[in-house]
Design a protein around this motif. Structure first.
Motif, mmCIF file in Angstrom:
data_model
loop_
_atom_site.group_PDB
_atom_site.id
_atom_site.type_symbol
_atom_site.label_atom_id
_atom_site.label_comp_id
_atom_site.label_asym_id
_atom_site.label_seq_id
_atom_site.Cartn_x
_atom_site.Cartn_y
_atom_site.Cartn_z
ATOM 1 N N MET A 48 57.604 20.005 -18.226
ATOM 2 C CA MET A 48 58.179 19.214 -18.673
ATOM 3 C C MET A 48 57.121 18.588 -19.431
ATOM 4 O O MET A 48 56.408 17.564 -20.597
ATOM 5 C CB MET A 48 58.934 17.564 -18.173
ATOM 6 N N CYS A 49 55.659 18.862 -18.470
ATOM 7 C CA CYS A 49 53.754 18.705 -19.294
ATOM 8 C C CYS A 49 54.195 19.373 -20.898
ATOM 9 O O CYS A 49 53.924 18.270 -21.678
ATOM 10 C CB CYS A 49 53.480 18.736 -18.142
ATOM 11 N N SER B 143 46.029 21.590 -16.134
ATOM 12 C CA SER B 143 44.900 22.846 -16.171
ATOM 13 C C SER B 143 45.250 23.488 -15.455
ATOM 14 O O SER B 143 45.139 24.825 -15.722
ATOM 15 C CB SER B 143 43.985 22.624 -15.485
ATOM 16 N N GLY B 144 46.060 24.068 -14.818
ATOM 17 C CA GLY B 144 46.891 25.270 -13.834
ATOM 18 C C GLY B 144 47.363 24.387 -12.518
ATOM 19 O O GLY B 144 47.766 23.116 -12.166
ATOM 20 N N LEU C 294 49.635 22.766 -5.262
ATOM 21 C CA LEU C 294 48.457 21.806 -6.889
ATOM 22 C C LEU C 294 49.135 22.172 -8.254
ATOM 23 O O LEU C 294 48.414 23.289 -8.627
ATOM 24 C CB LEU C 294 47.557 21.660 -6.113
ATOM 25 N N VAL C 295 49.034 20.663 -8.420
ATOM 26 C CA VAL C 295 49.675 20.722 -10.620
ATOM 27 C C VAL C 295 48.343 20.386 -10.382
ATOM 28 O O VAL C 295 48.776 19.072 -10.066
ATOM 29 C CB VAL C 295 50.750 20.723 -10.875
ATOM 30 N N ASP C 296 47.496 20.719 -11.529
ATOM 31 C CA ASP C 296 46.637 19.857 -12.022
ATOM 32 C C ASP C 296 46.496 19.316 -13.373
ATOM 33 O O ASP C 296 46.810 20.276 -14.536
ATOM 34 C CB ASP C 296 45.054 20.945 -11.594
ATOM 35 N N VAL D 20 45.419 13.437 -13.214
ATOM 36 C CA VAL D 20 46.583 13.276 -11.921
ATOM 37 C C VAL D 20 46.280 14.926 -11.785
ATOM 38 O O VAL D 20 46.332 16.185 -12.039
ATOM 39 C CB VAL D 20 48.010 13.126 -12.874
ATOM 40 N N LEU D 21 46.170 15.100 -9.383
ATOM 41 C CA LEU D 21 46.422 15.989 -9.701
ATOM 42 C C LEU D 21 48.033 15.773 -8.014
ATOM 43 O O LEU D 21 48.162 14.526 -8.057
ATOM 44 C CB LEU D 21 45.334 16.157 -8.019
ATOM 45 N N VAL D 22 48.939 16.798 -8.431
ATOM 46 C CA VAL D 22 49.940 15.971 -8.409
ATOM 47 C C VAL D 22 50.154 17.186 -6.997
ATOM 48 O O VAL D 22 49.934 18.920 -6.982
ATOM 49 C CB VAL D 22 51.345 17.137 -9.170
ATOM 50 N N HIS D 23 51.241 16.597 -5.508
ATOM 51 C CA HIS D 23 50.589 17.682 -4.491
ATOM 52 C C HIS D 23 51.741 17.847 -4.155
ATOM 53 O O HIS D 23 52.871 16.802 -4.173
ATOM 54 C CB HIS D 23 49.870 17.067 -3.260
#
Length: 137
Positions: A69-70, A78-79, A90-92, A96-99
């Motif tokens: 979606m990003c 970033s990764g 962890l999605v960077d 915003v960091l998605v855990h």
């Protein structure tokens, strides 16, 4: 055009991005989704979105969906880390960091406790129909 205007043209602001990501996670049945504003508290990011997955494959699917979606919405990222083990992904997304956790891992690492002074962002996610049915019985 000043720097703030240039940044706004690059995509959604941090709070909007957290709400968007939370909706994506909710859409794919992520559980206990929370967003924390850690600006000024954390030196590496401004926002944190937390979600719990049902199992390894569900966690991987949530992370894949967020990145897809990003990409589709031209939101830079970033990764990702932790994809193989899936206990904590962890999605960077830069600011915003998605855990994405499995249930036990989320409790063990207790990021909500670590960031307890961070204000929680109101997400206004739709209620799950399945959850409503459970209370009616």
């Amino acid at each position: 055009m000043d720097n703030k205007q240039k940044l706004q043209n690059l995509g959604p602001n941090t709070e909007d991005k957290m709400r968007i990501v939370a909706r994506w996670l909710h859409e794919k049945q992520g559980k206990d989704i929370k967003a924390l504003n850690v600006e000024g508290i954390c030196s590496i990011t401004e926002g944190v979105v937390l979600a719990t997955a049902n199992n390894l494959r569900h966690g991987q699917a949530l992370a894949d969906f967020v990145l897809d979606m990003c990409d589709e919405n031209k939101i830079p990222f970033s990764g990702m880390e932790g994809y193989k083990t899936g206990t904590w992904l962890l999605v960077d997304l830069n600011d915003v960091l998605v855990h994405i956790f499995q249930g036990e891992s989320r409790g063990f690492y207790n990021l909500e406790g670590l960031w307890s002074e961070a204000p929680e962002l109101e997400l206004d996610l739709p209620e799950d129909e399945d959850d409503e049915d459970d209370f009616d019985d």
